[in-house]
Design a protein around this motif. Sequence first.
Motif, PDB file in Angstrom:
ATOM      1  N   ARG A  49      -8.277  -2.954   0.351  1.00 53.81           N
ATOM      2  CA  ARG A  49      -8.614  -2.166   1.539  1.00 53.81           C
ATOM      3  C   ARG A  49      -8.965  -3.023   2.743  1.00 53.81           C
ATOM      4  O   ARG A  49      -8.921  -2.552   3.877  1.00 53.81           O
ATOM      5  CB  ARG A  49      -9.764  -1.204   1.211  1.00 53.81           C
ATOM      6  N   ASN A  52      -5.655  -3.730   5.028  1.00 56.45           N
ATOM      7  CA  ASN A  52      -5.272  -2.825   6.124  1.00 56.45           C
ATOM      8  C   ASN A  52      -6.502  -2.251   6.830  1.00 56.45           C
ATOM      9  O   ASN A  52      -6.408  -1.253   7.530  1.00 56.45           O
ATOM     10  CB  ASN A  52      -4.352  -1.708   5.624  1.00 56.45           C
ATOM     11  N   LEU A  54      -9.015  -0.572   5.908  1.00 57.99           N
ATOM     12  CA  LEU A  54      -9.694   0.676   5.554  1.00 57.99           C
ATOM     13  C   LEU A  54     -11.150   0.342   5.319  1.00 57.99           C
ATOM     14  O   LEU A  54     -12.035   1.175   5.474  1.00 57.99           O
ATOM     15  CB  LEU A  54      -9.088   1.298   4.300  1.00 57.99           C
ATOM     16  N   ARG A  78      -2.998   0.040  14.234  1.00 60.38           N
ATOM     17  CA  ARG A  78      -2.162   1.095  13.635  1.00 60.38           C
ATOM     18  C   ARG A  78      -0.741   0.610  13.418  1.00 60.38           C
ATOM     19  O   ARG A  78      -0.099   0.964  12.428  1.00 60.38           O
ATOM     20  CB  ARG A  78      -2.186   2.335  14.524  1.00 60.38           C
ATOM     21  N   ARG A  81      -0.866  -1.342  10.309  1.00 60.67           N
ATOM     22  CA  ARG A  81      -1.033  -0.470   9.145  1.00 60.67           C
ATOM     23  C   ARG A  81       0.272   0.172   8.712  1.00 60.67           C
ATOM     24  O   ARG A  81       0.529   0.357   7.539  1.00 60.67           O
ATOM     25  CB  ARG A  81      -2.045   0.636   9.459  1.00 60.67           C
ATOM     26  N   ARG A  82       1.127   0.536   9.685  1.00 59.57           N
ATOM     27  CA  ARG A  82       2.338   1.245   9.279  1.00 59.57           C
ATOM     28  C   ARG A  82       3.333   0.330   8.581  1.00 59.57           C
ATOM     29  O   ARG A  82       4.254   0.798   7.947  1.00 59.57           O
ATOM     30  CB  ARG A  82       2.955   1.988  10.464  1.00 59.57           C
ATOM     31  N   MET A  86       0.451   2.364   1.248  1.00 59.75           N
ATOM     32  CA  MET A  86      -0.633   2.256   0.265  1.00 59.75           C
ATOM     33  C   MET A  86      -0.558   3.390  -0.740  1.00 59.75           C
ATOM     34  O   MET A  86      -0.300   4.538  -0.385  1.00 59.75           O
ATOM     35  CB  MET A  86      -1.984   2.253   0.969  1.00 59.75           C
ATOM     36  N   PHE A  88      -2.600   5.108  -4.160  1.00 60.00           N
ATOM     37  CA  PHE A  88      -3.974   5.170  -4.672  1.00 60.00           C
ATOM     38  C   PHE A  88      -4.019   5.694  -6.102  1.00 60.00           C
ATOM     39  O   PHE A  88      -3.116   6.402  -6.544  1.00 60.00           O
ATOM     40  CB  PHE A  88      -4.817   6.100  -3.794  1.00 60.00           C
ATOM     41  N   GLY A 109       2.348   7.142  11.847  1.00 62.60           N
ATOM     42  CA  GLY A 109       2.132   5.919  12.618  1.00 62.60           C
ATOM     43  C   GLY A 109       3.222   5.663  13.635  1.00 62.60           C
ATOM     44  O   GLY A 109       3.038   4.891  14.576  1.00 62.60           O
TER      45      GLY A 109
ATOM     46  N   ALA B 244      -4.237   5.029   6.468  1.00 57.73           N
ATOM     47  CA  ALA B 244      -3.464   3.857   6.059  1.00 57.73           C
ATOM     48  C   ALA B 244      -2.024   3.907   6.535  1.00 57.73           C
ATOM     49  O   ALA B 244      -1.357   2.886   6.593  1.00 57.73           O
ATOM     50  CB  ALA B 244      -3.502   3.715   4.531  1.00 57.73           C
ATOM     51  N   THR B 245      -1.520   5.115   6.888  1.00 55.95           N
ATOM     52  CA  THR B 245      -0.150   5.184   7.370  1.00 55.95           C
ATOM     53  C   THR B 245      -0.029   4.727   8.814  1.00 55.95           C
ATOM     54  O   THR B 245       1.069   4.633   9.335  1.00 55.95           O
ATOM     55  CB  THR B 245       0.403   6.618   7.320  1.00 55.95           C
ATOM     56  N   GLY B 246      -1.177   4.472   9.453  1.00 60.90           N
ATOM     57  CA  GLY B 246      -1.154   4.089  10.861  1.00 60.90           C
ATOM     58  C   GLY B 246      -1.361   5.261  11.789  1.00 60.90           C
ATOM     59  O   GLY B 246      -1.121   5.150  12.985  1.00 60.90           O
ATOM     60  N   ALA B 247      -1.809   6.394  11.244  1.00 63.38           N
ATOM     61  CA  ALA B 247      -2.066   7.568  12.075  1.00 63.38           C
ATOM     62  C   ALA B 247      -3.287   7.322  12.952  1.00 63.38           C
ATOM     63  O   ALA B 247      -4.196   6.589  12.567  1.00 63.38           O
ATOM     64  CB  ALA B 247      -2.309   8.783  11.190  1.00 63.38           C
ATOM     65  N   GLN B 251      -4.543  12.609  14.679  1.00 60.23           N
ATOM     66  CA  GLN B 251      -3.569  12.910  13.620  1.00 60.23           C
ATOM     67  C   GLN B 251      -4.253  12.953  12.251  1.00 60.23           C
ATOM     68  O   GLN B 251      -3.949  13.806  11.425  1.00 60.23           O
ATOM     69  CB  GLN B 251      -2.463  11.853  13.608  1.00 60.23           C
TER      70      GLN B 251
END
Lengths: 255, 335
Positions: A49, A52, A54, A78, A81-82, A86, A88, A109, B244-247, B251
């Motif tokens: 985590r 990225n 988190l 962001r 991150r895209r 990820m 889980f 993203g 984590a998707t970059g949102a 969003q």
Amino acid sequence: MKNIIEIKNLHKIYAKGTHAIKGINLDVKEGEFCILLGLSGSGKSTLLRCLNRLIEPTSGEIYIDGEDVIGAKGQKLRYIRRKIGMIFQQFNLIQNLSSITNVLTGKLGYSTLIHSLTFPQHKEDMKTALDNLSRVGLKEFADKKTRNLSGGQQQRVAIARALMQNPKIILADEPVASLDPATADSVMQYLGELNKSDNMTVICSLHFLSLARKYGSRVIALKDGKIVFDGTPKEIDEKRFKEIYGEDAEEVEIR
Amino acid sequence: MKKDNKLKLNLQAILTDLLIWIYILGCVSFLVNHWFEKIIQTNFVVIFGVAAGFISFILGLSIGRKIFLPTIKTEGKWYKTFWGWSVFLLLLITFIVGWNLVEVDLYKLFAKFQNAGGIMKGIFNPNMDIFMQCLAALAETIYLALLATAFAIPLAFFLSFFAARNLMPQTFLGNTVYIIVRTIATIFRSIEAIVWAIIFSVWVGIGPFAGMLALMIHSIASLTKLYSEQIENINPGPVEAIKATGANTIQTWIFAVVPQIISPFLAFTIYRWDINVRMATIVGFVGGGGIGLLLLQQQQMLRWQNVGIIIWMIAIVVWIMDMVSAKVRGKLQEM
């Protein structure tokens, strides 16, 4: 091969004082399939985590594909991150939305707010989402609410969501820990395929050495927030295994 | 740090004891005044209260010590301890004072039933002639409750995100926004709708509009609290995954938070409408219009048969609302 992930002297100390990551240095090459081993609480989830953000690292440096992760803010973060899909342990899908909507969220993203609210109107997005769902063999489940899917199916939807990001890296936090052995292997097969045919770099935490041997090209073991082993899966013998998991541990086979 | 803490706990303990004993002596002086018509000076109460508090704190295991310094060993049953007797005395004297203040009179309750005979007769012989008038007033009440709820929903929905601990970042700005929204919601909620109705009936004049505004303000505050608690209870996993998707933040809220809360939100909202219909009657009494106003007018003219029909109609509407809202909420929970 270039390093796609570079971690330098990474520390994470939680607000309550737990020192979860104690100075980790790690380089991961593009296209590697890294297995993270270690007991619960050894820092695997925290490490994943931090990559990225988190979880906010306390100190250290992280570079993903040459970009500084720690210094990145807002849109820059962001964009990083895209690039990183990820997956889980608990799948983390939105239970009362359909599979296709869950997959589409992987595109957030790349989308503006207005665009993301009108996903169904954008044919190319719908097509990519359906393609990704078919890739994990769930095309006919597109309109089903994910809550009605089995664990293995949910994890495959989650993989399709990650694919939607068109990622260079996949982080998988114990992706098969809630699944039965047969399903676990099929989920790992999908990850293996992404690694081989799409050249995605995978970092996957696991508890089963058999799966690590089957899919991993490299094994990294954590203990108390430090790396205690870094090598190929073949190099882990019984002695090493006991070093990682403690004297009383026995290897459990799953196939 | 530890020493400070101990000092603080001791101070809290002694303050508790002082307040308790001042209260007990205050009660005693009230009873002396009530029964023997002898006035005890306030300063005596305070001085003896402080003295008794200090003595109990120093001598024994007082209530304050029991609450704030639990390290001190308690031995035996409660009636063998000083704090046990203190609590007993506290409760007993509170009850006695309460009995006298409220003027509890069992004789009046049982022997003077015939005074209520007129009302009882009215209730069981309702005047059907004003049925249509009642219906019109009831419609006013139901619609004003509906509008109050409808106007409250979007505002409360918007505010609730800023009143949810798990959505507000742990930064100075995040904490400030959270605390401000929470505090305002709490203050507005602690002011009863009936008080709002009094304010608005002066502001916009007596009538259903004033009642609607009063219920709306109260509903916004209540729904903000209920909604935000619901948000705090969501599964954090999907939020993490969407992030984590970059949102971006909005969003993430729309895709990870909203789908998880939509059905409990609807359930709460319907429940709120149900409450609002009941409150609208009360609010009507102080100038909020609708059936409540009609009830007040008829009651003041002592027209018990008219009061009777109004009471029946309110009861039926509340009963139907209750059933419908329970049914709908049950269905929503299955969704």
